[in-house]
Write a protein that holds these residues in place. Structure first.
Motif, PDB file in Angstrom:
ATOM      1  N   HIS A  64     -16.924   0.226  65.049  1.00  0.00           N
ATOM      2  CA  HIS A  64     -17.296   0.619  63.638  1.00  0.00           C
ATOM      3  C   HIS A  64     -16.241  -0.362  62.916  1.00  0.00           C
ATOM      4  N   LEU A  65     -15.118  -0.827  63.426  1.00  0.00           N
ATOM      5  CA  LEU A  65     -14.201  -1.837  62.785  1.00  0.00           C
ATOM      6  C   LEU A  65     -14.929  -3.126  62.643  1.00  0.00           C
ATOM      7  N   VAL A  66     -15.790  -3.497  63.761  1.00  0.00           N
ATOM      8  CA  VAL A  66     -16.552  -4.851  63.788  1.00  0.00           C
ATOM      9  C   VAL A  66     -17.601  -4.483  62.650  1.00  0.00           C
ATOM     10  N   HIS A  67     -18.190  -3.633  62.651  1.00  0.00           N
ATOM     11  CA  HIS A  67     -19.337  -3.464  61.892  1.00  0.00           C
ATOM     12  C   HIS A  67     -18.614  -3.628  60.302  1.00  0.00           C
ATOM     13  N   ARG A  68     -17.683  -3.083  59.925  1.00  0.00           N
ATOM     14  CA  ARG A  68     -17.106  -2.984  58.515  1.00  0.00           C
ATOM     15  C   ARG A  68     -16.671  -4.569  58.174  1.00  0.00           C
ATOM     16  N   LEU A  69     -16.136  -5.290  59.344  1.00  0.00           N
ATOM     17  CA  LEU A  69     -15.820  -6.605  59.171  1.00  0.00           C
ATOM     18  C   LEU A  69     -17.143  -7.564  58.874  1.00  0.00           C
ATOM     19  N   ARG A  70     -18.184  -7.451  59.585  1.00  0.00           N
ATOM     20  CA  ARG A  70     -19.201  -7.955  59.332  1.00  0.00           C
ATOM     21  C   ARG A  70     -20.104  -7.751  57.992  1.00  0.00           C
ATOM     22  N   ALA A  71     -19.532  -6.403  57.432  1.00  0.00           N
ATOM     23  CA  ALA A  71     -20.401  -6.243  56.078  1.00  0.00           C
ATOM     24  C   ALA A  71     -19.581  -6.544  54.890  1.00  0.00           C
ATOM     25  N   GLY A  72     -18.248  -7.068  55.397  1.00  0.00           N
ATOM     26  CA  GLY A  72     -17.221  -7.546  54.199  1.00  0.00           C
ATOM     27  C   GLY A  72     -16.596  -6.364  53.678  1.00  0.00           C
ATOM     28  N   ALA A  73     -16.550  -5.286  54.555  1.00  0.00           N
ATOM     29  CA  ALA A  73     -15.573  -4.068  53.643  1.00  0.00           C
ATOM     30  C   ALA A  73     -14.218  -4.144  54.292  1.00  0.00           C
ATOM     31  N   LEU A  74     -13.937  -5.220  55.117  1.00  0.00           N
ATOM     32  CA  LEU A  74     -12.503  -5.086  55.503  1.00  0.00           C
ATOM     33  C   LEU A  74     -12.232  -6.618  55.775  1.00  0.00           C
ATOM     34  N   ASP A  75     -10.735  -6.790  55.645  1.00  0.00           N
ATOM     35  CA  ASP A  75     -10.234  -8.357  55.591  1.00  0.00           C
ATOM     36  C   ASP A  75      -9.563  -8.331  57.148  1.00  0.00           C
ATOM     37  N   GLY A  76      -9.199  -9.681  57.504  1.00  0.00           N
ATOM     38  CA  GLY A  76      -8.635  -9.699  58.555  1.00  0.00           C
ATOM     39  C   GLY A  76      -7.372  -9.060  59.175  1.00  0.00           C
ATOM     40  N   PRO A  77      -6.308  -9.254  58.328  1.00  0.00           N
ATOM     41  CA  PRO A  77      -4.994  -8.459  58.512  1.00  0.00           C
ATOM     42  C   PRO A  77      -5.060  -7.008  58.569  1.00  0.00           C
ATOM     43  N   ARG A  78      -5.924  -6.404  57.734  1.00  0.00           N
ATOM     44  CA  ARG A  78      -6.075  -4.925  57.848  1.00  0.00           C
ATOM     45  C   ARG A  78      -6.897  -4.568  59.007  1.00  0.00           C
ATOM     46  N   ALA A  79      -7.789  -5.569  59.471  1.00  0.00           N
ATOM     47  CA  ALA A  79      -8.612  -5.106  60.673  1.00  0.00           C
ATOM     48  C   ALA A  79      -7.720  -5.082  61.783  1.00  0.00           C
ATOM     49  N   LEU A  80      -6.680  -6.220  61.790  1.00  0.00           N
ATOM     50  CA  LEU A  80      -5.707  -6.302  63.016  1.00  0.00           C
ATOM     51  C   LEU A  80      -4.686  -4.861  62.955  1.00  0.00           C
ATOM     52  N   ALA A  81      -4.491  -4.331  61.731  1.00  0.00           N
ATOM     53  CA  ALA A  81      -3.516  -3.282  61.628  1.00  0.00           C
ATOM     54  C   ALA A  81      -4.445  -2.227  62.152  1.00  0.00           C
ATOM     55  N   GLU A  82      -5.702  -2.004  61.815  1.00  0.00           N
ATOM     56  CA  GLU A  82      -6.345  -0.862  62.225  1.00  0.00           C
ATOM     57  C   GLU A  82      -6.671  -0.930  63.742  1.00  0.00           C
ATOM     58  N   LEU A  83      -6.796  -2.103  64.343  1.00  0.00           N
ATOM     59  CA  LEU A  83      -7.129  -2.097  65.697  1.00  0.00           C
ATOM     60  C   LEU A  83      -5.954  -1.696  66.532  1.00  0.00           C
ATOM     61  N   ASP A  84      -4.625  -2.109  65.977  1.00  0.00           N
ATOM     62  CA  ASP A  84      -3.411  -1.680  66.686  1.00  0.00           C
ATOM     63  C   ASP A  84      -3.237  -0.312  66.666  1.00  0.00           C
ATOM     64  N   ALA A  85      -3.537   0.375  65.349  1.00  0.00           N
ATOM     65  CA  ALA A  85      -3.686   1.942  65.475  1.00  0.00           C
ATOM     66  C   ALA A  85      -4.537   2.641  66.374  1.00  0.00           C
ATOM     67  N   PRO A  91      -5.609 -17.351  62.581  1.00  0.00           N
ATOM     68  CA  PRO A  91      -5.416 -15.944  62.437  1.00  0.00           C
ATOM     69  C   PRO A  91      -6.967 -15.490  62.834  1.00  0.00           C
ATOM     70  N   LEU A  92      -8.154 -16.442  62.444  1.00  0.00           N
ATOM     71  CA  LEU A  92      -9.296 -15.819  62.779  1.00  0.00           C
ATOM     72  C   LEU A  92      -9.529 -15.683  64.205  1.00  0.00           C
ATOM     73  N   ARG A  93      -9.098 -16.730  64.837  1.00  0.00           N
ATOM     74  CA  ARG A  93      -9.228 -16.838  66.381  1.00  0.00           C
ATOM     75  C   ARG A  93      -8.402 -15.525  66.826  1.00  0.00           C
ATOM     76  N   ARG A  94      -7.217 -15.314  66.514  1.00  0.00           N
ATOM     77  CA  ARG A  94      -6.660 -14.178  66.959  1.00  0.00           C
ATOM     78  C   ARG A  94      -7.265 -12.953  66.643  1.00  0.00           C
ATOM     79  N   LEU A  95      -7.944 -12.619  65.524  1.00  0.00           N
ATOM     80  CA  LEU A  95      -8.822 -11.591  65.451  1.00  0.00           C
ATOM     81  C   LEU A  95      -9.976 -11.343  66.490  1.00  0.00           C
ATOM     82  N   LEU A  96     -10.831 -12.523  66.508  1.00  0.00           N
ATOM     83  CA  LEU A  96     -11.692 -12.408  67.620  1.00  0.00           C
ATOM     84  C   LEU A  96     -11.204 -12.072  69.070  1.00  0.00           C
ATOM     85  N   LEU A  97     -10.138 -12.891  69.251  1.00  0.00           N
ATOM     86  CA  LEU A  97      -9.767 -12.547  70.617  1.00  0.00           C
ATOM     87  C   LEU A  97      -9.504 -11.124  70.926  1.00  0.00           C
ATOM     88  N   GLU A  98      -8.505 -10.511  69.862  1.00  0.00           N
ATOM     89  CA  GLU A  98      -8.108  -9.134  69.964  1.00  0.00           C
ATOM     90  C   GLU A  98      -9.359  -8.372  70.142  1.00  0.00           C
TER      91      GLU A  98
END
Length: 417
Positions: free
Chosen positions: A93-114, A17-24
C-alpha cells in the motif's frame, strides 16, 4: 576500464535519498516473499514516478542492486529479515501511494520504519496454532475420515509446537522439516498399524501442509519462466532440499515403525461431498488468516477470492487433472483479486492473491505425488508432481499479467444543455 563504468558500493557511502528509498522498499518487498521480477517491476515503476526514468534494479532472493543512472554508482542492499504478511500488505500500500503521488520520500521512509517495528496483532504462539485449523481443514478434503481428521488435528499440534520451538531456538530451525515429517508420520503410521485409520499419506500431507515448500517451488518456477534464472534456481534448490528433508523424515518414521513403503500409497478412503469440501476450506482459510496475521479489513475480500479460485480449481481439476486445475485456480485467483482491487477502496491485488495462492498450491496435489517417489513409482510420481507445480506456476505468470490490466473507466454521460 572506462572511468565512467559504474562501481558497486555498500552502505559505507551515503546513498542518494531516492536510491535509499528504492533500496529499503525493495528489501521490504523481497522480505515479504514477492517474486524478484515483480519487485524489479515495482521499483522501476516507482523510479519513473519519482523522476528517475533510467533506474535499474537487479533483485536476488537475498538482496538487490539499484542504480539511478547507467553511469552512476550501484548500491547493494541485503535482505536482513522476513516480513509478516500484514507488514508486506502495508508495504505494498505504501508503494501504491508513492506511485500515485500521495506520499513523499521522507514520510514514506518514516512509515516504512514504523511498519517494520509494528508488533503482530496477536502473540506468535497464537499464529503458530493456525496450523491446527489448516491441517484439519486440508484433511477434510484430502482424506475426510473421522479418524484421519482427528489424527491431522493431533499432528498439527505437534507442528505448532515445533514451529514455536524453532522460533525460540533459531539454530534448530534447519531441523524443522525432517523433525516434523518424522514425528507426524510416526503418529499417523502408528494409528494405521493399530488399525484405527487408513490412507496415511494424505493425512500426513494435510498435517504438514502449512510447512511444505509448495509455494517456494511455484515461485521459483515462475521466476525462471520470467527470466530471473538465478533467483528462481535458488528457490527451486531450497524448496527441493526442504521437500527432501520432509520425505526423509517420513521415510525414517516408516522404517522405525517397521511398516512397508507400500503403506504410503496415495489412497483416498472416501470422496468428500461438496459440503465437506466447503467446511474444510472454511476451516483452512481461518487457519491461514490466523497464521499470517491477515489485516482484518481484507478478510472478507480474501475469503471471496479464495472461494472463487478453489471452486474453479476443484471443478476443472476433476475433469482435466491436477495440473490444469492448479493453472485454472491460479488464473481465477488473479482475475478475482484484480476485479476486487478495481472496487472503490478494494485491497491491492497482491494482498488478495497471496492467501488464495497458498490454498491453491496444496490443492494441486503435486506434493502427494512427490511423496510417492519413496513408494517406488518414481517416474510417474515425478511427472505428476512436476506437471502440477508447473500448472500453478504458469497460472501465476498469467495472473501477474492479468493484474496489470488498468482499472476500466466508465464514460460519464453528458447532460443535454
Amino acid at each position: 576500464m572506462s572511468s565512467k563504468s559504474p562501481s558497486v558500493r555498500g552502505d559505507e557511502a551515503p546513498p542518494d535519498p531516492l536510491r535509499r528509498l528504492l533500496l529499503e522498499l525493495g528489501e521490504a518487498l523481497l522480505g515479504g516473499g514477492l517474486p524478484v521480477h515483480d519487485v524489479e517491476e515495482e521499483l522501476r515503476g516507482l523510479g519513473r514516478a519519482l523522476g528517475a526514468p533510467d533506474v535499474r534494479v537487479a533483485a536476488l532472493t537475498n538482496g538487490l542492486f539499484v542504480t539511478l543512472d547507467p553511469a552512476d554508482a550501484t548500491t547493494f542492499r541485503p535482505v536482513d529479515a522476513a516480513l509478516r504478511f500484514e507488514q508486506t500488505a502495508d508495504v505494498l500500500h505504501l508503494v501504491h501511494r508513492l506511485r500515485a503521488g500521495a506520499l513523499d520520500g521522507p514520510r514514506a521512509l518514516a512509515e516504512l520504519d514504523a511498519i517494520r517495528r509494528a508488533p503482530a496483532r496477536w502473540p506468535a504462539w497464537v499464529a503458530d496454532l493456525g496450523a491446527l485449523p489448516v491441517g484439519v481443514g486440508v484433511c477434510l478434503f484430502l482424506q475426510p475420515g473421522t479418524a484421519n481428521v482427528l489424527a491431522a488435528g493431533a499432528g498439527s499440534l505437534i507442528v505448532a509446537g515445533l514451529t514455536t520451538l524453532a522460533r525460540r531456538l533459531p539454530r534448530l530451525r534447519p531441523l524443522l522439516p525432517v523433525t516434523a515429517g518424522f514425528l507426524v508420520a510416526l503418529l499417523v503410521l502408528s494409528l494405521t498399524r493399530a488399525g484405527l485409520l487408513d490412507g496415511p499419506l494424505r493425512t500426513i500431507v494435510a498435517t504438514l501442509a502449512i510447512l511444505l515448500p509448495g509455494g517456494l517451488l511455484v515461485t521459483g518456477l515462475s521466476e525462471v519462466a520470467a527470466g530471473s534464472a538465478s533467483a528462481g534456481t535458488a528457490r527451486l534448490v531450497s524448496g527441493s532440499v526442504q521437500l527432501a528433508l520432509f520425505l526423509a523424515g517420513v521415510a525414517a518414521a516408516t522404517t522405525a515403525i517397521g511398516m512397508p513403503a507400500s503403506a504410503l500409497a496415495n489412497v483416498q478412503v472416501a470422496k468428500p461431498s461438496w459440503w465437506v469440501i466447503g467446511i474444510g476450506l472454511a476451516i483452512a482459510v481461518a487457519g491461514v488468516v490466523v497464521n499470517v496475521n491477515t489485516p482484518p479489513p481484507a478478510i472478507p475480500w480474501i475469503v471471496a477470492v479464495i472461494a472463487v479460485s478453489v471452486t474453479v480449481q476443484v471443478v476443472v481439476g476433476q475433469v482435466h487433472g491436477a495440473a490444469i486445475g492448479g493453472l485454472a485456480g491460479a488464473v481465477s485467483a488473479a482475475v478475482a483479486a484484480t476485479v476486487v482491487h478495481w472496487f472503490p477502496g478494494g485491497p491491492l491485488w497482491q494482498v488478495l492473491y497471496l492467501p488464495a495462492f497458498w490454498i491453491v498450491v496444496p490443492g494441486s496435489f503435486g506434493l502427494l505425488n512427490t511423496a510417492q517417489i519413496e513408494v517406488g513409482n518414481g517416474a510417474q510420481s515425478v511427472l505428476a508432481a512436476v506437471s502440477a507445480v508447473f500448472g500453478v506456476s504458469i497460472g501465476t505468470l498469467i495472473g501477474s499479467v492479468v493484474s496489470r490490466i488498468p482499472r476500466p473507466t466508465l464514460p460519464v454521460p453528458q447532460l443535454p444543455a
